[in-house]
Design a protein around this motif. Sequence first.
Motif, PDB file in Angstrom:
ATOM      1  N   PHE A  21      26.365 -18.258   1.630  1.00 43.69           N
ATOM      2  CA  PHE A  21      25.961 -19.568   2.123  1.00 43.69           C
ATOM      3  C   PHE A  21      24.509 -19.803   1.760  1.00 43.69           C
ATOM      4  N   SER A  22      24.183 -21.033   1.390  1.00 37.76           N
ATOM      5  CA  SER A  22      22.814 -21.374   1.032  1.00 37.76           C
ATOM      6  C   SER A  22      22.394 -22.619   1.788  1.00 37.76           C
ATOM      7  N   ASN A  23      21.158 -22.589   2.287  1.00 35.10           N
ATOM      8  CA  ASN A  23      20.587 -23.719   3.009  1.00 35.10           C
ATOM      9  C   ASN A  23      19.232 -24.068   2.403  1.00 35.10           C
ATOM     10  N   GLU A  24      19.063 -23.824   1.106  1.00 33.31           N
ATOM     11  CA  GLU A  24      17.745 -23.965   0.502  1.00 33.31           C
ATOM     12  C   GLU A  24      17.281 -25.403   0.379  1.00 33.31           C
ATOM     13  N   PHE A  25      18.187 -26.371   0.401  1.00 30.81           N
ATOM     14  CA  PHE A  25      17.766 -27.768   0.299  1.00 30.81           C
ATOM     15  C   PHE A  25      17.254 -28.321   1.609  1.00 30.81           C
ATOM     16  N   SER A  26      17.510 -27.651   2.726  1.00 30.43           N
ATOM     17  CA  SER A  26      16.932 -28.068   4.016  1.00 30.43           C
ATOM     18  C   SER A  26      16.491 -26.814   4.758  1.00 30.43           C
ATOM     19  N   THR A  27      15.390 -26.261   4.331  1.00 28.81           N
ATOM     20  CA  THR A  27      14.936 -24.974   4.861  1.00 28.81           C
ATOM     21  C   THR A  27      14.390 -25.070   6.278  1.00 28.81           C
ATOM     22  N   PHE A  28      14.069 -26.273   6.755  1.00 32.93           N
ATOM     23  CA  PHE A  28      13.476 -26.396   8.084  1.00 32.93           C
ATOM     24  C   PHE A  28      14.517 -26.446   9.185  1.00 32.93           C
ATOM     25  N   SER A  29      15.757 -26.740   8.855  1.00 34.23           N
ATOM     26  CA  SER A  29      16.780 -26.830   9.902  1.00 34.23           C
ATOM     27  C   SER A  29      17.720 -25.635   9.812  1.00 34.23           C
ATOM     28  N   HIS A  30      17.904 -24.969  10.948  1.00 31.97           N
ATOM     29  CA  HIS A  30      18.815 -23.843  11.026  1.00 31.97           C
ATOM     30  C   HIS A  30      20.220 -24.379  11.274  1.00 31.97           C
ATOM     31  N   LYS A  31      21.203 -23.690  10.742  1.00 31.53           N
ATOM     32  CA  LYS A  31      22.576 -24.173  10.859  1.00 31.53           C
ATOM     33  C   LYS A  31      23.482 -23.085  11.402  1.00 31.53           C
ATOM     34  N   LEU A  32      24.489 -23.529  12.128  1.00 29.72           N
ATOM     35  CA  LEU A  32      25.529 -22.651  12.632  1.00 29.72           C
ATOM     36  C   LEU A  32      26.803 -22.998  11.871  1.00 29.72           C
ATOM     37  N   VAL A  33      27.380 -22.002  11.174  1.00 30.10           N
ATOM     38  CA  VAL A  33      28.527 -22.230  10.300  1.00 30.10           C
ATOM     39  C   VAL A  33      29.720 -21.453  10.825  1.00 30.10           C
ATOM     40  N   TYR A  34      30.873 -22.117  10.874  1.00 28.91           N
ATOM     41  CA  TYR A  34      32.123 -21.466  11.259  1.00 28.91           C
ATOM     42  C   TYR A  34      32.956 -21.270  10.001  1.00 28.91           C
ATOM     43  N   MET A  35      33.440 -20.046   9.792  1.00 30.39           N
ATOM     44  CA  MET A  35      34.263 -19.751   8.637  1.00 30.39           C
ATOM     45  C   MET A  35      35.481 -18.974   9.119  1.00 30.39           C
ATOM     46  N   ASP A  36      36.646 -19.320   8.589  1.00 28.45           N
ATOM     47  CA  ASP A  36      37.886 -18.698   9.020  1.00 28.45           C
ATOM     48  C   ASP A  36      38.725 -18.359   7.798  1.00 28.45           C
ATOM     49  N   PHE A  37      39.109 -17.094   7.688  1.00 29.19           N
ATOM     50  CA  PHE A  37      40.041 -16.672   6.645  1.00 29.19           C
ATOM     51  C   PHE A  37      41.425 -16.566   7.261  1.00 29.19           C
ATOM     52  N   GLN A  38      42.389 -17.210   6.656  1.00 32.13           N
ATOM     53  CA  GLN A  38      43.771 -17.068   7.092  1.00 32.13           C
ATOM     54  C   GLN A  38      44.515 -16.384   5.961  1.00 32.13           C
ATOM     55  N   VAL A  39      45.076 -15.225   6.260  1.00 32.21           N
ATOM     56  CA  VAL A  39      45.720 -14.425   5.236  1.00 32.21           C
ATOM     57  C   VAL A  39      47.219 -14.657   5.299  1.00 32.21           C
ATOM     58  N   GLY A  40      47.724 -15.493   4.416  1.00 34.18           N
ATOM     59  CA  GLY A  40      49.158 -15.713   4.279  1.00 34.18           C
ATOM     60  C   GLY A  40      49.811 -16.350   5.489  1.00 34.18           C
TER      61      GLY A  40
END
Length: 157
Positions: free
Chosen positions: A50-69
């Motif tokens: 994940f990259s947030n380099e275009f908005s370095t001043f704002s911190h982000k919370l990211v949700y990611m989910d892998f569903q296997v089959g």
Amino acid sequence: MFLQVVTGGQYDVDMTLESPKKEILYKGIKKQFDSFTWTAAQTGVYTVCFSNEFSTFSHKLVYMDFQVGDEKPLPGIEEHLSAMTKMESSCTQVHENLNTVIDYQTHHRLREAQGRKFAEDLNTRVMFWSTGETLAILCIGIGQIIILKNFFTEKKT
């Protein structure tokens, strides 16, 4: 794979998914949410960056989910050719409903995380505002005491 930015900035983030052979399988730029489906061709460590380099001043919370089959609702249902019994069809329906419940729970967890972040930010702002008001009231009170004290003291000329 499912990705959603829960809080922070403009709710967008860059993401790259690489295979174990360092091939880029997916590249998303400034995505708020996205889903990507693929079949893994090899075993190994898949890398998500994940990259947030275009908005370095704002911190982000990211949700990611892998569903296997997709999991089979009942083992052995596809193997026989006769119609399903009432018990088998009921179990299949229960399995589908449980998957729907899991989807709803995921949605509500994301909404709860957004609401919690908003409430914590609001609490911080209220605390700073209250501290500022308290300091202002103390300064005004001390200033009034000094002014009133000057009214009642005799000045030597």
